[in-house]
Design a protein around this motif. Structure first.
Motif, short mmCIF file in Angstrom:
data_model
loop_
_atom_site.label_atom_id
_atom_site.label_comp_id
_atom_site.label_asym_id
_atom_site.label_seq_id
_atom_site.Cartn_x
_atom_site.Cartn_y
_atom_site.Cartn_z
N ILE A 18 -6.46 -54.53 98.24
CA ILE A 18 -7.63 -54.93 99.02
C ILE A 18 -8.73 -55.52 98.12
N ILE A 19 -8.61 -55.29 96.83
CA ILE A 19 -9.56 -55.86 95.87
C ILE A 19 -8.99 -57.12 95.23
N TYR A 20 -7.79 -57.04 94.66
CA TYR A 20 -7.32 -58.18 93.88
C TYR A 20 -6.80 -59.34 94.73
N ILE A 21 -6.33 -59.09 95.94
CA ILE A 21 -5.87 -60.21 96.77
C ILE A 21 -7.04 -61.11 97.20
N PRO A 22 -8.14 -60.55 97.75
CA PRO A 22 -9.28 -61.43 98.05
C PRO A 22 -9.85 -62.11 96.80
N LEU A 23 -9.84 -61.39 95.67
CA LEU A 23 -10.33 -61.97 94.43
C LEU A 23 -9.47 -63.17 94.02
N LEU A 24 -8.17 -63.03 94.10
CA LEU A 24 -7.27 -64.14 93.78
C LEU A 24 -7.44 -65.30 94.77
N ILE A 25 -7.66 -64.98 96.03
CA ILE A 25 -7.88 -66.03 97.03
C ILE A 25 -9.16 -66.80 96.73
N ILE A 26 -10.22 -66.08 96.40
CA ILE A 26 -11.50 -66.73 96.10
C ILE A 26 -11.37 -67.61 94.86
N ILE A 27 -10.77 -67.09 93.81
CA ILE A 27 -10.62 -67.86 92.58
C ILE A 27 -9.72 -69.07 92.82
N GLY A 28 -8.62 -68.87 93.54
CA GLY A 28 -7.72 -69.98 93.85
C GLY A 28 -8.39 -71.03 94.71
N PHE A 29 -9.14 -70.60 95.71
CA PHE A 29 -9.85 -71.54 96.57
C PHE A 29 -10.83 -72.38 95.77
N ASN A 30 -11.60 -71.72 94.91
CA ASN A 30 -12.56 -72.46 94.09
C ASN A 30 -11.86 -73.40 93.11
N TYR A 31 -10.75 -72.98 92.57
CA TYR A 31 -10.03 -73.85 91.65
C TYR A 31 -9.55 -75.11 92.37
N PHE A 32 -8.91 -74.92 93.52
CA PHE A 32 -8.34 -76.07 94.22
C PHE A 32 -9.38 -76.95 94.90
N THR A 33 -10.52 -76.40 95.26
CA THR A 33 -11.55 -77.24 95.88
C THR A 33 -12.48 -77.89 94.87
N LEU A 34 -12.66 -77.27 93.73
CA LEU A 34 -13.64 -77.80 92.77
C LEU A 34 -12.98 -78.36 91.51
N ASP A 35 -12.20 -77.56 90.83
CA ASP A 35 -11.70 -77.94 89.51
C ASP A 35 -10.46 -78.82 89.55
N TYR A 36 -9.57 -78.58 90.46
CA TYR A 36 -8.33 -79.33 90.53
C TYR A 36 -8.64 -80.79 90.84
N LYS A 37 -8.26 -81.67 89.96
CA LYS A 37 -8.51 -83.12 90.05
C LYS A 37 -10.00 -83.47 90.07
N ASP A 38 -10.85 -82.56 89.64
CA ASP A 38 -12.30 -82.81 89.55
C ASP A 38 -12.88 -83.46 90.81
N THR A 39 -12.52 -82.94 91.96
CA THR A 39 -12.98 -83.47 93.24
C THR A 39 -14.50 -83.44 93.35
N TRP A 40 -15.11 -82.44 92.73
CA TRP A 40 -16.55 -82.26 92.85
C TRP A 40 -17.32 -83.43 92.25
N LYS A 41 -16.76 -84.14 91.30
CA LYS A 41 -17.48 -85.23 90.63
C LYS A 41 -17.82 -86.36 91.60
N GLY A 42 -16.88 -86.69 92.48
CA GLY A 42 -17.14 -87.73 93.48
C GLY A 42 -18.24 -87.32 94.45
N TYR A 43 -18.20 -86.07 94.85
CA TYR A 43 -19.24 -85.57 95.76
C TYR A 43 -20.59 -85.52 95.05
#
Length: 142
Positions: free
Chosen positions: A71-96
């Motif tokens: 109940i602790i590490y699964i949401p933590l992994l989801i949050i970290i994964g979500f942030n990685y794929f929305t922000l860091d992966y392919k540097d999508t944030w730079k265009g925005y």
């Protein structure tokens, strides 16, 4: 859905710009995107923590948690994964960020206040949820 996506990226943009600004004042900006991503992860964790604290308070359920519990590490992994794929992966944030840099100053100023208010709301919500938990005599619920 597009509105939520742009709002998320705008929130990151304002966090990124504020970290960039304060880093330059204190001697140099390095790893700014990492710091902004870390702040986003921490804020998301605080929202989940406050929800958990509200749940424990209103159900009067004493919960003992550790990092090894799913109940602790699964949401933590989801949050970290979500942030990685929305922000860091392919540097999508730079265009925005480039898009948001072109917004009028008045809109960006209003956006800064809105993001500041949301951050204050998250922090005060967490503090209040812990305050509510402290008001309960947990010895009778164990």
């Amino acid at each position: 859905m597009e509105f939520i996506k742009k709002s998320y990226y705008y929130f990151f943009y304002k966090i990124y710009r504020s970290i960039e600004y304060t880093s330059e004042l204190s001697g140099g900006s390095f790893l700014t995107s990492f710091k902004a991503g870390f702040v986003m992860i921490v804020l998301e964790i605080w929202v989940l923590m406050s929800l958990g604290a509200y749940y424990a308070t209103y159900t009067k359920t004493a919960v003992e948690l550790s990092i090894s519990m799913p109940i602790i590490y699964i949401p933590l992994l989801i949050i970290i994964g979500f942030n990685y794929f929305t922000l860091d992966y392919k540097d999508t944030w730079k265009g925005y960020n480039a898009e948001f840099d072109r917004l009028p100053k008045n809109k960006n100023r209003l956006g800064s206040w809105i993001v500041f208010g949301i951050v204050l709301l998250i922090i005060s919500n967490l503090v209040y949820s812990f305050y509510l938990m402290s008001q309960i005599d947990w010895s009778q619920y164990r």
